[in-house]
Motif scaffolding. Structure first.
Motif, mmCIF file in Angstrom:
data_model
loop_
_atom_site.group_PDB
_atom_site.id
_atom_site.type_symbol
_atom_site.label_atom_id
_atom_site.label_comp_id
_atom_site.label_asym_id
_atom_site.label_seq_id
_atom_site.Cartn_x
_atom_site.Cartn_y
_atom_site.Cartn_z
ATOM 1 N N HIS A 177 58.330 16.655 58.689
ATOM 2 C CA HIS A 177 57.280 17.662 58.539
ATOM 3 C C HIS A 177 56.339 17.232 57.414
ATOM 4 O O HIS A 177 56.713 16.437 56.548
ATOM 5 C CB HIS A 177 57.870 19.031 58.202
ATOM 6 N N LEU A 202 68.793 28.333 57.193
ATOM 7 C CA LEU A 202 69.014 26.895 57.343
ATOM 8 C C LEU A 202 70.316 26.568 58.066
ATOM 9 O O LEU A 202 70.509 25.443 58.514
ATOM 10 C CB LEU A 202 69.033 26.222 55.959
ATOM 11 N N VAL A 232 71.904 19.844 56.107
ATOM 12 C CA VAL A 232 70.852 20.453 56.927
ATOM 13 C C VAL A 232 69.763 19.415 57.163
ATOM 14 O O VAL A 232 69.142 18.935 56.214
ATOM 15 C CB VAL A 232 70.258 21.697 56.230
ATOM 16 N N ASP A 233 69.525 19.047 58.412
ATOM 17 C CA ASP A 233 68.501 18.069 58.772
ATOM 18 C C ASP A 233 67.421 18.789 59.580
ATOM 19 O O ASP A 233 67.662 19.255 60.693
ATOM 20 C CB ASP A 233 69.120 16.931 59.592
ATOM 21 N N ALA A 234 66.206 18.891 59.004
ATOM 22 C CA ALA A 234 65.123 19.656 59.643
ATOM 23 C C ALA A 234 64.106 18.765 60.349
ATOM 24 O O ALA A 234 63.102 19.271 60.858
ATOM 25 C CB ALA A 234 64.412 20.510 58.610
ATOM 26 N N MET A 262 63.244 22.336 51.037
ATOM 27 C CA MET A 262 64.421 21.490 51.222
ATOM 28 C C MET A 262 64.371 20.304 50.283
ATOM 29 O O MET A 262 63.367 19.586 50.244
ATOM 30 C CB MET A 262 64.501 20.976 52.670
ATOM 31 N N GLN A 316 57.832 22.581 53.055
ATOM 32 C CA GLN A 316 57.150 22.279 54.304
ATOM 33 C C GLN A 316 55.784 22.973 54.297
ATOM 34 O O GLN A 316 55.693 24.163 54.021
ATOM 35 C CB GLN A 316 57.973 22.767 55.495
ATOM 36 N N GLN A 373 76.323 22.091 62.727
ATOM 37 C CA GLN A 373 75.875 21.218 61.639
ATOM 38 C C GLN A 373 77.066 20.514 60.992
ATOM 39 O O GLN A 373 78.140 21.110 60.851
ATOM 40 C CB GLN A 373 75.122 22.028 60.582
ATOM 41 N N SER A 402 65.481 17.219 54.497
ATOM 42 C CA SER A 402 66.907 17.523 54.618
ATOM 43 C C SER A 402 67.364 18.188 53.334
ATOM 44 O O SER A 402 66.704 18.099 52.299
ATOM 45 C CB SER A 402 67.720 16.250 54.878
#
Length: 524
Positions: free
Chosen positions: A313, A246, A308-310, A350, A355, A251, A81
């Motif tokens: 990973h 992003l 931002v929440d990805a 992030m 990642q 969001q 994030s």
């Protein structure tokens, strides 16, 4: 004659003995270095671990790892994030702005909303209007009502329906001129027309523009009021190019005000503009916030955060990756002090982590700091390996290099002196210091104090640090500073080796031009 021949013979024998001795001595001297060189070559070939090392692999003892500040981190799956911090300005919600016009020519008799900034509600009286056309239509309506009542008992259906249609036509004309149903009903009940009729507010909100006064003549093309509903507002913020991928609609976002940092507002990303600002190279993004107490006022500057929440990973720390611009390399800990370089493919960065798309396996350990030092050693190892196979680069050919005159006299330039450094920019004074006061190789605290022209500390800024050494292939480390209790903006910085470090500070304040200044810090 015989005596002369005897003298010549003695000279010839003497010269022969001298020449033989000279050549025997030169032959012995030429064999001695070869033997020494061969012995040194045998010694190098017998060093433990050398034959099995992969190309570019580096070996660093545990003691040297501690001196160089080399730490390891595991390649693992983690929730990625990031919070994008930016500044923006409050503006009106364009879907909640209405404009009031008179749909008929006339004169203003009475003005109820008589100043800009007044909060009004839907249906509240705005002004009364006298219009000859409006008066004539009222009279037509009254005549139509009388005709309808008189012909209601007619035996001819067409006559009855015609009278009703005439009433409806007059009534519709009044409605289309924004005369309320209550006023029309009152005319029908009293059977009297009114000289001036009242026009009402179509929406609730604040009057942000007024162009009407009592006695003034108005026409349909003239805008009389502009009303804005501020219960919901928009925030336009700037996003840098590297953060654009992003940002997504929906969001969550939050903001706070510089004069009231304890108050927080929660909203969301509602729109992403399809173009960039050609001067600032930033993208406009619209945030939407509820504003029931009207604390967010148009044209106000605010500090905004976009979360931002990805998801989860496989990731490694940012410091574990050496980015040369052409390739990205991480050094895998193979144990016993051996580090092997591996080229990796990375995704988004992030919150201090990259990642990992390929090149590393989950559970592997990588060097999480001082990667540039390992890369330097790795490149040296590869270069020496390549040189070892070149003609003329044998150990015998290098035997005479250890005595090259002047090599022992080479010294590094002394780094900059330690201590607080002060710079004046715009109306501010920036003072950079370290803790400890004399920076050391390893972990330090970089501190920035900001004061205004009156000498008062500035505590509403967003400060970011970037530090690196002027060395090819070295990637700069970046971090956002936090404000300490004693008024310093601070970060923890790992200065991995002794020498001069270049520190860049970026200062952003709402409504002010961003500041970027460079300092030099000497690590001992």
């Amino acid at each position: 004659m015989a005596k002369s021949l005897k003298v010549v013979w003695v000279l010839i024998v003497g010269l022969g003995i001298f020449a033989g001795g000279y050549f025997l001595g030169m032959n012995a001297r030429s064999k001695e270095p070869q033997a020494t060189s061969a012995a040194k070559t045998d010694e190098m070939q017998g060093m433990e671990g050398m034959p099995g090392m992969a190309p570019g692999m580096v070996m660093v003892s545990q003691q040297n790892q501690q001196l160089l500040g080399i730490k390891t981190a595991a390649v693992e799956r983690r929730a990625l994030s990031q919070t994008i911090r930016t500044v923006g300005n409050v503006t009106y919600d364009e879907t909640r702005v209405s404009r009031v016009h008179s749909k008929i020519d006339g004169w203003v008799e009475k003005l109820y909303v008589d100043y800009t900034g007044k909060l009004i509600k839907k249906g509240q009286p705005l002004f009364t209007l006298y219009s000859p056309d409006l008066l004539a239509t009222q009279q037509e309506y009254l005549l139509a009502l009388k005709a309808r009542d008189r012909l209601a008992q007619s035996s001819i259906p067409e006559v009855r329906s015609g009278a009703v249609s005439l009433v409806q036509a007059s009534k519709s004309r009044l409605s289309l001129w924004d005369i309320s149903d209550e006023q029309i009903q009152e005319i029908e009940t009293t059977r009297e027309f009114k000289k001036a009729l009242t026009l009402y507010a179509p929406h609730s909100g604040f009057v942000i523009k007024k162009d009407i006064n009592e006695g003034m003549k108005v026409m349909p093309d003239k805008e009389l009021y502009t009303i804005a509903d501020l219960s919901n507002v928009w925030i336009n913020v700037d996003i840098y190019e590297h953060d654009i991928p992003l940002i997504k609609v929906g969001q969550p976002a939050s903001l706070n005000l510089s004069y009231d940092p304890g108050k927080s507002f929660t909203g969301k990303v509602s729109y992403i503009y399809p173009y960039l600002d050609e001067k600032t190279r930033t993208l406009k993004v619209r945030l939407e916030f509820l504003n029931p107490d009207f604390k967010l006022k148009p044209d106000m500057y605010v500090n905004a955060d976009i979360k931002v929440d990805a998801g989860k990973h496989m990731a490694v720390p940012e410091e574990a990756v050496l980015n040369s611009g052409i390739r990205k390399v991480a050094f895998v800990d193979k144990g016993n002090g051996h580090f092997e370089p591996k080229e990796v493919k990375l995704g988004a960065k992030m919150d201090g982590y990259y990642q990992v798309l390929s090149g590393l396996e989950e559970g592997e350990k990588v060097a999480a700091s001082s990667a540039f030092l390992l890369d330097s050693e790795s490149r040296l190892s590869e270069a020496m390996g390549a040189m070892a196979g070149m003609p003329g680069m044998s150990m015998a050919g290098m035997a005479g290099m250890e005595g090259m005159k002047g090599m022992e006299e080479m010294k590094m330039d002394a780094p900059t002196k330690s201590g607080p450094q002060e710079k004046k920019v715009q109306d501010l004074t920036l003072t950079l210091s370290t803790r400890p006061q004399k920076a050391k190789a390893g972990e330090n605290v970089l501190r920035l104090k900001i004061t205004d022209k009156a000498g008062n500390p500035v505590k509403d800024a967003q400060v970011a640090f970037q530090y690196t050494m002027s060395m090819k292939g070295m990637v700069a480390s970046k971090a956002d500073a936090t404000l300490s209790k004693d008024g310093f903006y601070e970060i923890k910085a790992n200065l991995g080796m002794q020498g001069e470090w270049e520190v860049t500070v970026s200062v952003r304040r709402a409504g002010q031009k961003p500041i970027q200044e460079k300092f030099k810090v000497a690590a001992r």
